[in-house]
Design a protein around this motif. Structure first.
Motif, PDB file in Angstrom:
ATOM      1  N   GLY A  17     -21.026 -15.355  40.084  1.00 17.22           N
ATOM      2  CA  GLY A  17     -20.970 -16.611  40.561  1.00 17.22           C
ATOM      3  C   GLY A  17     -20.816 -17.017  42.068  1.00 17.22           C
ATOM      4  N   GLY A  18     -22.209 -16.687  42.285  1.00 15.19           N
ATOM      5  CA  GLY A  18     -22.540 -16.790  43.666  1.00 15.19           C
ATOM      6  C   GLY A  18     -23.308 -17.952  44.145  1.00 15.19           C
ATOM      7  N   GLY A  19     -23.403 -19.105  43.398  1.00  8.18           N
ATOM      8  CA  GLY A  19     -23.952 -20.360  43.622  1.00  8.18           C
ATOM      9  C   GLY A  19     -23.115 -21.277  44.499  1.00  8.18           C
ATOM     10  N   THR A  20     -21.927 -21.355  44.173  1.00  5.91           N
ATOM     11  CA  THR A  20     -20.903 -22.376  44.860  1.00  5.91           C
ATOM     12  C   THR A  20     -19.522 -21.535  45.441  1.00  5.91           C
ATOM     13  OG1 THR A  20     -19.837 -22.936  42.751  1.00  5.91           O
ATOM     14  CG2 THR A  20     -21.515 -24.405  43.576  1.00  5.91           C
ATOM     15  N   GLY A  21     -18.791 -22.345  46.183  1.00  9.35           N
ATOM     16  CA  GLY A  21     -17.273 -21.616  46.338  1.00  9.35           C
ATOM     17  C   GLY A  21     -17.245 -20.351  46.915  1.00  9.35           C
ATOM     18  N   ILE A  22     -16.469 -19.656  46.451  1.00  8.81           N
ATOM     19  CA  ILE A  22     -16.023 -18.473  47.209  1.00  8.81           C
ATOM     20  C   ILE A  22     -17.135 -17.454  46.901  1.00  8.81           C
ATOM     21  CG2 ILE A  22     -14.644 -16.229  46.768  1.00  8.81           C
ATOM     22  CD1 ILE A  22     -12.266 -18.001  46.186  1.00  8.81           C
ATOM     23  N   THR A  63     -30.348 -16.272  37.334  1.00  7.65           N
ATOM     24  CA  THR A  63     -29.619 -16.942  36.402  1.00  7.65           C
ATOM     25  C   THR A  63     -28.948 -16.069  35.413  1.00  7.65           C
ATOM     26  OG1 THR A  63     -31.042 -18.761  37.178  1.00  7.65           O
ATOM     27  CG2 THR A  63     -29.666 -19.417  35.169  1.00  7.65           C
ATOM     28  N   GLY A  64     -27.605 -16.249  35.087  1.00 12.41           N
ATOM     29  CA  GLY A  64     -26.881 -15.920  33.930  1.00 12.41           C
ATOM     30  C   GLY A  64     -25.637 -16.128  33.822  1.00 12.41           C
ATOM     31  N   ASP A  65     -24.812 -15.670  32.745  1.00  5.05           N
ATOM     32  CA  ASP A  65     -23.715 -15.864  32.566  1.00  5.05           C
ATOM     33  C   ASP A  65     -23.045 -14.523  32.261  1.00  5.05           C
ATOM     34  OD1 ASP A  65     -21.084 -16.314  31.188  1.00  5.05           O
ATOM     35  OD2 ASP A  65     -21.704 -17.966  30.071  1.00  5.05           O
ATOM     36  N   ILE A  66     -22.091 -14.154  32.893  1.00  5.97           N
ATOM     37  CA  ILE A  66     -21.482 -12.673  32.825  1.00  5.97           C
ATOM     38  C   ILE A  66     -20.910 -12.465  31.546  1.00  5.97           C
ATOM     39  CG2 ILE A  66     -21.298 -12.509  35.323  1.00  5.97           C
ATOM     40  CD1 ILE A  66     -18.083 -12.925  34.531  1.00  5.97           C
ATOM     41  N   ALA A  91     -17.378  -8.823  41.927  1.00  7.77           N
ATOM     42  CA  ALA A  91     -17.243  -9.564  40.769  1.00  7.77           C
ATOM     43  C   ALA A  91     -16.293 -10.679  40.651  1.00  7.77           C
ATOM     44  CB  ALA A  91     -16.721  -8.264  39.566  1.00  7.77           C
ATOM     45  N   ASN A  92     -17.109 -11.882  40.988  1.00  2.78           N
ATOM     46  CA  ASN A  92     -16.228 -12.934  41.268  1.00  2.78           C
ATOM     47  C   ASN A  92     -16.301 -13.992  40.306  1.00  2.78           C
ATOM     48  OD1 ASN A  92     -15.375 -15.403  43.265  1.00  2.78           O
ATOM     49  ND2 ASN A  92     -17.563 -15.858  42.702  1.00  2.78           N
ATOM     50  N   ALA A  93     -17.357 -14.029  39.557  1.00  2.00           N
ATOM     51  CA  ALA A  93     -17.381 -15.170  38.529  1.00  2.00           C
ATOM     52  C   ALA A  93     -16.093 -15.285  37.520  1.00  2.00           C
ATOM     53  CB  ALA A  93     -18.719 -14.886  37.589  1.00  2.00           C
ATOM     54  N   GLY A  94     -15.842 -16.584  37.261  1.00  2.10           N
ATOM     55  CA  GLY A  94     -14.735 -16.536  36.321  1.00  2.10           C
ATOM     56  C   GLY A  94     -14.756 -18.038  36.030  1.00  2.10           C
ATOM     57  N   THR A  95     -13.903 -18.337  35.002  1.00  2.00           N
ATOM     58  CA  THR A  95     -13.497 -19.875  34.454  1.00  2.00           C
ATOM     59  C   THR A  95     -12.125 -20.033  34.474  1.00  2.00           C
ATOM     60  OG1 THR A  95     -14.473 -21.318  32.889  1.00  2.00           O
ATOM     61  CG2 THR A  95     -13.575 -19.111  32.014  1.00  2.00           C
ATOM     62  N   ALA A  96     -11.833 -21.365  34.503  1.00  2.00           N
ATOM     63  CA  ALA A  96     -10.316 -21.757  34.515  1.00  2.00           C
ATOM     64  C   ALA A  96     -10.105 -23.055  33.477  1.00  2.00           C
ATOM     65  CB  ALA A  96      -9.876 -21.843  35.830  1.00  2.00           C
ATOM     66  N   SER A  97      -9.356 -23.113  32.728  1.00  2.00           N
ATOM     67  CA  SER A  97      -8.939 -24.295  32.312  1.00  2.00           C
ATOM     68  C   SER A  97      -7.345 -23.926  31.973  1.00  2.00           C
ATOM     69  CB  SER A  97      -9.461 -24.588  30.889  1.00  2.00           C
ATOM     70  OG  SER A  97      -9.310 -23.618  29.909  1.00  2.00           O
ATOM     71  N   PHE A  98      -6.476 -25.149  31.582  1.00  2.00           N
ATOM     72  CA  PHE A  98      -5.137 -25.033  31.886  1.00  2.00           C
ATOM     73  C   PHE A  98      -4.409 -25.700  30.674  1.00  2.00           C
ATOM     74  CE2 PHE A  98      -7.480 -25.492  35.731  1.00  2.00           C
ATOM     75  CZ  PHE A  98      -7.108 -24.456  36.439  1.00  2.00           C
ATOM     76  N   ALA A  99      -3.729 -24.940  29.996  1.00  2.00           N
ATOM     77  CA  ALA A  99      -2.561 -25.436  28.905  1.00  2.00           C
ATOM     78  C   ALA A  99      -1.261 -24.679  29.084  1.00  2.00           C
ATOM     79  CB  ALA A  99      -3.433 -25.225  27.759  1.00  2.00           C
ATOM     80  N   HIS A 108      -9.455 -22.330  23.912  1.00  2.00           N
ATOM     81  CA  HIS A 108      -9.124 -22.011  25.088  1.00  2.00           C
ATOM     82  C   HIS A 108      -8.815 -20.464  25.567  1.00  2.00           C
ATOM     83  CE1 HIS A 108      -6.621 -22.820  28.701  1.00  2.00           C
ATOM     84  NE2 HIS A 108      -5.637 -21.801  28.396  1.00  2.00           N
ATOM     85  N   ILE A 109      -8.029 -19.807  24.870  1.00  2.00           N
ATOM     86  CA  ILE A 109      -7.972 -18.357  25.290  1.00  2.00           C
ATOM     87  C   ILE A 109      -9.036 -17.403  25.111  1.00  2.00           C
ATOM     88  CG2 ILE A 109      -7.007 -17.223  23.014  1.00  2.00           C
ATOM     89  CD1 ILE A 109      -4.571 -16.305  24.922  1.00  2.00           C
ATOM     90  N   ASP A 110      -9.788 -17.710  24.063  1.00  2.00           N
ATOM     91  CA  ASP A 110     -11.070 -17.033  23.800  1.00  2.00           C
ATOM     92  C   ASP A 110     -12.089 -17.188  25.014  1.00  2.00           C
ATOM     93  OD1 ASP A 110      -9.924 -16.103  21.586  1.00  2.00           O
ATOM     94  OD2 ASP A 110     -11.460 -17.366  20.161  1.00  2.00           O
ATOM     95  N   ARG A 111     -12.416 -18.434  25.332  1.00  2.00           N
ATOM     96  CA  ARG A 111     -13.204 -18.497  26.526  1.00  2.00           C
ATOM     97  C   ARG A 111     -12.550 -18.175  27.800  1.00  2.00           C
ATOM     98  NH1 ARG A 111     -18.292 -18.334  28.082  1.00  2.00           N
ATOM     99  NH2 ARG A 111     -18.665 -19.744  29.749  1.00  2.00           N
ATOM    100  N   ILE A 112     -11.588 -18.050  28.225  1.00  2.00           N
ATOM    101  CA  ILE A 112     -11.024 -17.455  29.408  1.00  2.00           C
ATOM    102  C   ILE A 112     -11.084 -15.889  29.218  1.00  2.00           C
ATOM    103  CG2 ILE A 112      -9.124 -17.232  30.842  1.00  2.00           C
ATOM    104  CD1 ILE A 112      -8.233 -20.165  30.264  1.00  2.00           C
ATOM    105  N   PHE A 113     -10.753 -15.366  28.233  1.00  2.00           N
ATOM    106  CA  PHE A 113     -10.877 -13.924  28.340  1.00  2.00           C
ATOM    107  C   PHE A 113     -12.188 -13.511  28.281  1.00  2.00           C
ATOM    108  CE2 PHE A 113      -6.361 -14.141  28.285  1.00  2.00           C
ATOM    109  CZ  PHE A 113      -5.621 -13.013  28.482  1.00  2.00           C
ATOM    110  N   GLN A 114     -13.147 -14.233  27.483  1.00  2.00           N
ATOM    111  CA  GLN A 114     -14.516 -13.827  27.296  1.00  2.00           C
ATOM    112  C   GLN A 114     -15.118 -13.607  28.595  1.00  2.00           C
ATOM    113  OE1 GLN A 114     -17.381 -16.576  25.609  1.00  2.00           O
ATOM    114  NE2 GLN A 114     -18.220 -14.777  24.470  1.00  2.00           N
ATOM    115  N   VAL A 115     -14.918 -14.716  29.426  1.00  2.00           N
ATOM    116  CA  VAL A 115     -15.563 -14.648  30.892  1.00  2.00           C
ATOM    117  C   VAL A 115     -14.716 -13.637  31.680  1.00  2.00           C
ATOM    118  CG1 VAL A 115     -16.252 -16.123  32.835  1.00  2.00           C
ATOM    119  CG2 VAL A 115     -16.689 -16.813  30.459  1.00  2.00           C
ATOM    120  N   ASN A 116     -13.420 -13.901  32.124  1.00  2.00           N
ATOM    121  CA  ASN A 116     -12.829 -13.372  33.218  1.00  2.00           C
ATOM    122  C   ASN A 116     -12.692 -11.880  32.879  1.00  2.00           C
ATOM    123  OD1 ASN A 116     -12.698 -15.947  34.105  1.00  2.00           O
ATOM    124  ND2 ASN A 116     -10.613 -16.165  33.994  1.00  2.00           N
TER     125      ASN A 116
END
Length: 258
Positions: A17-22, A63-66, A91-99, A108-116
């Motif tokens: 997750g080194g392209g932006t932010g933290i 380029t890649g998706d963890i 190991a910084n990469a992660g995703t977030a959505s809210f519910a 929702h839950i599958d994507r968050i746990f798949q990535v994070n």
């Protein structure tokens, strides 16, 4: 915390997750301390801009998706080809959505746990053959793992898993002198926060919808900067944190400390 005066000179680092932010702030700081940094993320344009900003002699983009194990293999093949092993993994990469609980879906839950969760596990597991003895592994957790904010349920649980991994892996890797620690940023001014503020999911779930509302919850009276988190990452990557193992360093302006 200030510059560590080249304490990572000659080291090799990976920042997901080194392209932006933290992630970008951390990669920039690690490179400034002398490391060659491999950065990965899903968006090539952002990665190319990051390499240009850091300097091609100090950074390599892959380029890649963890959450894609083949992408992780390509990342570590590039590190292996450099021939110097690996000294730092952030190991910084992660995703977030809210519910809220009522709103959670399978997707929702599958994507968050798949990535994070899954993505972090294999980011570190696949690094193991390359890690030099005495390396530092830093996992990005969150204050949300602790505070029970509404609508952060799945995200918070994924970040609690990250905190748990840091303890277990620190114990498992200590005989190689590999230190595993976590950081828990609070509310940090990043493109990710911008996305939260702009998200219709946030207001639908009753979350804060302005940066000022987020800042009001921070004892220091402001949200944090990505470079302040990068300071903590650089410290944990360096030998100055040599007696710190399995810890969780909060970078939150006191948000979760009172």
């Amino acid at each position: 915390m200030g510059q560590l005066v080249g304490q990572l000179e000659g080291k090799t680092a990976v920042v997901t997750g080194g392209g932006t932010g933290i992630g970008l702030a951390a990669a920039t700081r690690l490179a400034a301390e002398g490391a060659h940094v491999f950065i990965t993320g899903r968006r090539r344009t952002e990665l190319d801009a990051a390499v240009e900003a850091i300097g091609p002699e100090r950074a390599t983009a892959v380029t890649g998706d963890i959450s894609d194990l083949a992408d992780l293999d390509r990342l570590y093949d590039a590190v292996r080809a450099r021939g110097r092993g690996l000294d730092v993994v952030f190991a910084n990469a992660g995703t977030a959505s809210f519910a809220t609980l009522e709103q959670i879906t399978e997707e929702h839950i599958d994507r968050i746990f798949q990535v994070n969760v899954r993505g972090t596990v294999f980011t570190v597991q696949k690094a193991l053959p390359l890690l030099n003895d005495g390396a530092s592994v830093i996992l990005n957790s969150s204050v949300r793992a602790d505070d029970g904010v509404a609508a952060f349920g799945a995200y918070a649980a994924s970040k609690a898993a990250i905190r748990s991994f840091a303890r277990t892996w620190a114990n498992e890797l200590k005989d190689r002198g590999i230190r595993v620690n976590a950081i828990s940023p609070g509310t940090i001014d990043t493109p990710g926060l911008d996305a939260v503020v702009a998200s219709p999911d946030a207001s639908a779930a009753g979350m804060p919808v302005t940066k000022a509302q987020f800042a009001a919850a921070v004892p220091l009276g402001r949200i944090g900067r990505a470079d302040e988190v990068a300071d903590a990452v650089a410290f944990l990557a360096s030998e100055r944190s040599g007696f710190i193992l399995g810890a969780n360093l909060y970078v939150d302006g006191g948000e979760n400390q009172f």
